[in-house]
Write a protein that holds these residues in place. Sequence first.
Motif, PDB file in Angstrom:
ATOM      1  N   SER A   1       0.838  -1.403  -0.115  1.00  0.00           N
ATOM      2  CA  SER A   1       0.120  -0.038   0.093  1.00  0.00           C
ATOM      3  C   SER A   1       0.805   1.486  -0.037  1.00  0.00           C
ATOM      4  N   GLN A   2       2.023   1.183   0.679  1.00  0.00           N
ATOM      5  CA  GLN A   2       2.864   2.385   0.676  1.00  0.00           C
ATOM      6  C   GLN A   2       3.738   2.596  -0.670  1.00  0.00           C
ATOM      7  N   ASN A   3       3.939   3.994  -1.021  1.00  0.00           N
ATOM      8  CA  ASN A   3       4.860   4.036  -1.938  1.00  0.00           C
ATOM      9  C   ASN A   3       6.369   4.187  -1.668  1.00  0.00           C
ATOM     10  N   ASP A   4       6.928   3.262  -1.126  1.00  0.00           N
ATOM     11  CA  ASP A   4       8.220   3.115  -0.456  1.00  0.00           C
ATOM     12  C   ASP A   4       9.242   2.279  -1.239  1.00  0.00           C
ATOM     13  N   GLY A   5      10.529   2.077  -0.786  1.00  0.00           N
ATOM     14  CA  GLY A   5      11.464   1.264  -1.474  1.00  0.00           C
ATOM     15  C   GLY A   5      10.909  -0.269  -1.530  1.00  0.00           C
ATOM     16  N   LYS A   6      10.349  -0.913  -0.881  1.00  0.00           N
ATOM     17  CA  LYS A   6       9.635  -2.289  -0.787  1.00  0.00           C
ATOM     18  C   LYS A   6       8.747  -2.318  -1.846  1.00  0.00           C
ATOM     19  N   ALA A   7       8.031  -1.247  -1.883  1.00  0.00           N
ATOM     20  CA  ALA A   7       6.873  -1.463  -2.787  1.00  0.00           C
ATOM     21  C   ALA A   7       7.394  -1.138  -4.365  1.00  0.00           C
ATOM     22  N   LEU A   8       8.833  -0.174  -4.397  1.00  0.00           N
ATOM     23  CA  LEU A   8       9.372  -0.407  -5.789  1.00  0.00           C
ATOM     24  C   LEU A   8      10.109  -1.468  -6.123  1.00  0.00           C
ATOM     25  N   PHE A   9      10.626  -2.437  -4.992  1.00  0.00           N
ATOM     26  CA  PHE A   9      11.223  -3.515  -5.574  1.00  0.00           C
ATOM     27  C   PHE A   9      10.141  -4.457  -6.036  1.00  0.00           C
ATOM     28  N   GLU A  10       9.175  -4.493  -5.658  1.00  0.00           N
ATOM     29  CA  GLU A  10       8.051  -5.488  -6.049  1.00  0.00           C
ATOM     30  C   GLU A  10       7.572  -4.910  -7.407  1.00  0.00           C
ATOM     31  N   LEU A  11       7.337  -3.781  -7.599  1.00  0.00           N
ATOM     32  CA  LEU A  11       7.059  -3.052  -8.983  1.00  0.00           C
ATOM     33  C   LEU A  11       8.022  -3.497 -10.122  1.00  0.00           C
ATOM     34  N   ASP A  12       9.252  -3.424  -9.739  1.00  0.00           N
ATOM     35  CA  ASP A  12      10.372  -3.722 -10.526  1.00  0.00           C
ATOM     36  C   ASP A  12      10.338  -5.098 -11.026  1.00  0.00           C
ATOM     37  N   GLN A  13      10.216  -6.130 -10.090  1.00  0.00           N
ATOM     38  CA  GLN A  13      10.094  -7.399 -10.444  1.00  0.00           C
ATOM     39  C   GLN A  13       9.013  -7.608 -11.372  1.00  0.00           C
ATOM     40  N   ASN A  14       7.914  -7.085 -11.346  1.00  0.00           N
ATOM     41  CA  ASN A  14       6.685  -7.366 -12.003  1.00  0.00           C
ATOM     42  C   ASN A  14       6.951  -6.825 -13.586  1.00  0.00           C
ATOM     43  N   LEU A  15       7.501  -5.263 -13.513  1.00  0.00           N
ATOM     44  CA  LEU A  15       7.576  -4.979 -14.690  1.00  0.00           C
ATOM     45  C   LEU A  15       8.876  -5.415 -15.457  1.00  0.00           C
ATOM     46  N   ARG A  16       9.724  -6.005 -14.778  1.00  0.00           N
ATOM     47  CA  ARG A  16      10.897  -6.848 -15.752  1.00  0.00           C
ATOM     48  C   ARG A  16      10.467  -8.294 -16.233  1.00  0.00           C
ATOM     49  N   ARG A  17       9.462  -8.807 -15.536  1.00  0.00           N
ATOM     50  CA  ARG A  17       8.845  -9.954 -16.166  1.00  0.00           C
ATOM     51  C   ARG A  17       8.057  -9.661 -17.625  1.00  0.00           C
ATOM     52  N   LEU A  18       7.522  -8.470 -17.565  1.00  0.00           N
ATOM     53  CA  LEU A  18       6.852  -7.915 -18.818  1.00  0.00           C
ATOM     54  C   LEU A  18       7.756  -7.641 -20.010  1.00  0.00           C
ATOM     55  N   ASP A  19       8.976  -6.851 -19.454  1.00  0.00           N
ATOM     56  CA  ASP A  19       9.920  -6.442 -20.553  1.00  0.00           C
ATOM     57  C   ASP A  19      11.430  -6.557 -19.570  1.00  0.00           C
ATOM     58  N   PRO A  20      12.045  -7.529 -19.857  1.00  0.00           N
ATOM     59  CA  PRO A  20      13.415  -7.679 -19.157  1.00  0.00           C
ATOM     60  C   PRO A  20      14.355  -6.579 -19.648  1.00  0.00           C
ATOM     61  N   TYR A  21      14.275  -6.112 -20.678  1.00  0.00           N
ATOM     62  CA  TYR A  21      15.299  -5.284 -21.604  1.00  0.00           C
ATOM     63  C   TYR A  21      15.010  -3.752 -21.067  1.00  0.00           C
ATOM     64  N   ASP A  22      13.596  -3.381 -21.276  1.00  0.00           N
ATOM     65  CA  ASP A  22      13.257  -2.029 -20.942  1.00  0.00           C
ATOM     66  C   ASP A  22      11.973  -2.130 -20.112  1.00  0.00           C
ATOM     67  N   PRO A  23      12.081  -2.316 -19.002  1.00  0.00           N
ATOM     68  CA  PRO A  23      11.148  -2.203 -17.993  1.00  0.00           C
ATOM     69  C   PRO A  23      10.565  -0.904 -17.815  1.00  0.00           C
ATOM     70  N   VAL A  24      11.295   0.199 -17.792  1.00  0.00           N
ATOM     71  CA  VAL A  24      10.850   1.334 -17.213  1.00  0.00           C
ATOM     72  C   VAL A  24      10.126   2.239 -18.344  1.00  0.00           C
ATOM     73  N   LYS A  25       9.939   1.623 -19.475  1.00  0.00           N
ATOM     74  CA  LYS A  25       9.162   2.041 -20.583  1.00  0.00           C
ATOM     75  C   LYS A  25       7.606   2.252 -19.884  1.00  0.00           C
ATOM     76  N   TYR A  26       7.172   1.113 -19.113  1.00  0.00           N
ATOM     77  CA  TYR A  26       6.283   1.012 -18.358  1.00  0.00           C
ATOM     78  C   TYR A  26       5.591   2.234 -17.656  1.00  0.00           C
ATOM     79  N   ASP A  27       6.689   3.266 -17.425  1.00  0.00           N
ATOM     80  CA  ASP A  27       6.354   4.449 -16.574  1.00  0.00           C
ATOM     81  C   ASP A  27       5.542   5.177 -17.255  1.00  0.00           C
ATOM     82  N   PHE A  28       5.876   5.318 -18.552  1.00  0.00           N
ATOM     83  CA  PHE A  28       4.779   6.059 -19.670  1.00  0.00           C
ATOM     84  C   PHE A  28       3.535   5.824 -19.481  1.00  0.00           C
ATOM     85  N   ALA A  29       3.148   4.391 -19.436  1.00  0.00           N
ATOM     86  CA  ALA A  29       1.733   3.787 -19.612  1.00  0.00           C
ATOM     87  C   ALA A  29       1.239   4.037 -17.888  1.00  0.00           C
ATOM     88  N   LEU A  30       1.934   3.624 -17.009  1.00  0.00           N
ATOM     89  CA  LEU A  30       1.156   3.954 -15.669  1.00  0.00           C
ATOM     90  C   LEU A  30       1.153   5.301 -15.348  1.00  0.00           C
TER      91      LEU A  30
END
Length: 254
Positions: A216-245
């Motif tokens: 629920s919090q937007n903290d470092g633990k949440a960032l780790f969780e989000l990173d892991q999930n976005l990297r499953r969608l695109d291991p090469y360029d995960p932060v392109k999804y920042d535009f989408a979100l």
Amino acid sequence: MGQDELKEFLDSKADQYNHPAFIETDPIQIPHGFSKREDIEIAAFLTATIAWGNRTSIIGNARKMMDLMGDAPYDFVVSHSEHDLASLDSFVHRTFNGVDFQAFIKGLRHVYETAGGPEALLAAHQTADSLQPSLHAFRKVFLEKADSARTAKHVSDPMKNSAAKRLNMFLRWMVRRDAKGVDFGLWTHIPMSVLSCPLDVHSGNVARKLGLLSRSQNDGKALFELDQNLRRLDPYDPVKYDFALFGLGAFEKF
């Protein structure tokens, strides 16, 4: 929705917002006003630093920062005098004021003089799957020349469970590269695969609705969780999804 469907949806939204037109309404327009590498990275770092609150205010105040430096950020950083620093006294953006601005200029010069610049410093401390230790190391060196203890609160520390949204946005701008021309891709010693999503209220809320984030919090633990999930969608360029979100949250009220 299933992972394949989710990836297709987010890929389409990332493509929609990762477009030159995005620059016109985003703080990234400030560094886009420069062509010299060092000018771009300094303008980007300072702009990202004050990137909270109203976007129009962020852009306006970031432009004031550039004006106060004579629209020559790198020359100002490496060649400034005490008299030059005094000209920054009047600056204010929310809780970031002239004292902080002066400390940031001193910190940046220290980084260039002792570490060869921010890319070299950050690249030297990256791990195989994270830049968060790099940000911690950067913060330590950057603040060595800060005269004001209050300035430290404007540089997040991932090692203290901060999501470091503004620093990770700065890294996205500098490292991420594609043919769209929004992000700069100037830094080549850091792979896009280890970038972290700039986690804020918009991206966090959308990520939770899509099942990409449970914390629920937007903290470092949440960032780790989000990173892991976005990297499953695109291991090469995960932060392109920042535009989408971000686009889904800020513009579509998803």
